[in-house]
Design an enzyme around this catalytic site. Sequence first.
Site, mmCIF file in Angstrom:
data_model
loop_
_atom_site.group_PDB
_atom_site.id
_atom_site.type_symbol
_atom_site.label_atom_id
_atom_site.label_comp_id
_atom_site.label_asym_id
_atom_site.label_seq_id
_atom_site.Cartn_x
_atom_site.Cartn_y
_atom_site.Cartn_z
ATOM 1 N N LYS A 4 5.836 8.119 30.253
ATOM 2 C CA LYS A 4 5.077 9.156 30.973
ATOM 3 C C LYS A 4 5.769 10.508 30.821
ATOM 4 C CE LYS A 4 3.768 11.069 35.361
ATOM 5 N NZ LYS A 4 3.962 11.165 36.800
ATOM 6 N N HIS A 38 2.001 16.325 31.786
ATOM 7 C CA HIS A 38 1.708 17.753 31.974
ATOM 8 C C HIS A 38 2.989 18.546 32.176
ATOM 9 C CE1 HIS A 38 1.646 15.298 35.513
ATOM 10 N NE2 HIS A 38 1.621 16.285 36.353
ATOM 11 N N LYS A 72 13.470 17.114 42.767
ATOM 12 C CA LYS A 72 12.773 17.956 41.818
ATOM 13 C C LYS A 72 13.775 18.860 41.080
ATOM 14 C CE LYS A 72 8.157 19.579 42.449
ATOM 15 N NZ LYS A 72 7.246 20.392 43.264
ATOM 16 N N ASP A 85 4.075 24.377 39.979
ATOM 17 C CA ASP A 85 2.985 23.926 40.825
ATOM 18 C C ASP A 85 2.163 22.974 39.972
ATOM 19 O OD1 ASP A 85 1.841 24.077 43.437
ATOM 20 O OD2 ASP A 85 0.072 24.951 42.514
ATOM 21 N N GLY A 89 2.442 9.943 43.745
ATOM 22 C CA GLY A 89 1.211 10.725 43.894
ATOM 23 C C GLY A 89 -0.022 9.977 43.395
HETATM 24 P P1 IMP Z 1 3.285 20.517 44.335
HETATM 25 O O1 IMP Z 1 4.575 19.881 44.716
HETATM 26 O O2 IMP Z 1 2.796 21.571 45.254
HETATM 27 O O3 IMP Z 1 3.266 20.954 42.908
HETATM 28 O O4 IMP Z 1 2.191 19.354 44.539
HETATM 29 C C1 IMP Z 1 1.773 18.606 43.490
HETATM 30 C C2 IMP Z 1 1.029 17.381 43.952
HETATM 31 O O5 IMP Z 1 0.204 16.967 42.876
HETATM 32 C C3 IMP Z 1 1.983 16.253 44.232
HETATM 33 O O6 IMP Z 1 2.145 16.059 45.599
HETATM 34 C C4 IMP Z 1 1.316 15.053 43.577
HETATM 35 O O7 IMP Z 1 0.550 14.385 44.489
HETATM 36 C C5 IMP Z 1 0.356 15.616 42.576
HETATM 37 N N1 IMP Z 1 0.962 15.424 41.255
HETATM 38 C C6 IMP Z 1 1.538 16.356 40.465
HETATM 39 N N2 IMP Z 1 2.021 15.799 39.347
HETATM 40 C C7 IMP Z 1 1.754 14.481 39.432
HETATM 41 C C8 IMP Z 1 2.033 13.378 38.583
HETATM 42 O O8 IMP Z 1 2.660 13.456 37.521
HETATM 43 N N3 IMP Z 1 1.603 12.185 39.013
HETATM 44 C C9 IMP Z 1 0.949 12.013 40.181
HETATM 45 N N4 IMP Z 1 0.674 12.991 41.021
HETATM 46 C C10 IMP Z 1 1.069 14.235 40.649
#
Ligand code: IMP
Length: 199
Positions: free
Chosen positions: A181, A186, A20, A75, A159
Amino acid sequence: MVLKLDPGSRLVVATHNPGKARELAQILENRFELVTAGELGLPEPDETEQTFVGNALLKARAAAQASGLVALADDSGLSVTALEGQPGVYSARWAGPARDFDIAMRKVEERLEEAETRDASAWFSCALAVAWPDGPAVVVEGRVDGTLTFPRRGDRGFGYDPIFIPEGFAETFGEMDPTAKDRMSHRARAFEKLKAALL
Ligand code: IMP
């Protein structure tokens, strides 16, 4: 107050995930010297807020205060209209401790079946927050709307990508060329806003 970031500044990325951090560095066009919260041994705060913006701010503020550096945090997640925005900030948690997104995607499908709805609309959100150690912060949010499809299609993403078709396209994020993509996601939209706000 105008908050700007000077090129070459040292910036802590509030993630313990080196992938990341690399992605963020690329998006910021390597303008900054990035270190990760993991490299600095900073604790990971619990994501206790109910919004993406709230959690991104919470993570950026915690990292800025603990490190004394300007901090960047994100997030993100998937929100389903017919499920009143779920899984939302719980997107990662729906995949369980093993981060198994087959489980998470099946859960979305089951919940939609239970809801007995024809509305398969959903959206991905990404909040990005930058916090300064002395208190100020900037936060922005990007969003991409689309429709869910089952069974899952494509294995190019991560994801929830295999069940999400962005508006105006026929392929899921899981089938799509990753660079396509990345141009419309987003995350890309949030970064455009952040760049406009800070650079
Ligand atoms: P974070 O790391 O706490 O922001 O968790 C975000 C979660 O949302 C990830 O584990 C993904 O499963 C889902 N997510 C966020 N962005 C994407 C994307 O671009 N594609 C698919 N899943 C996403």
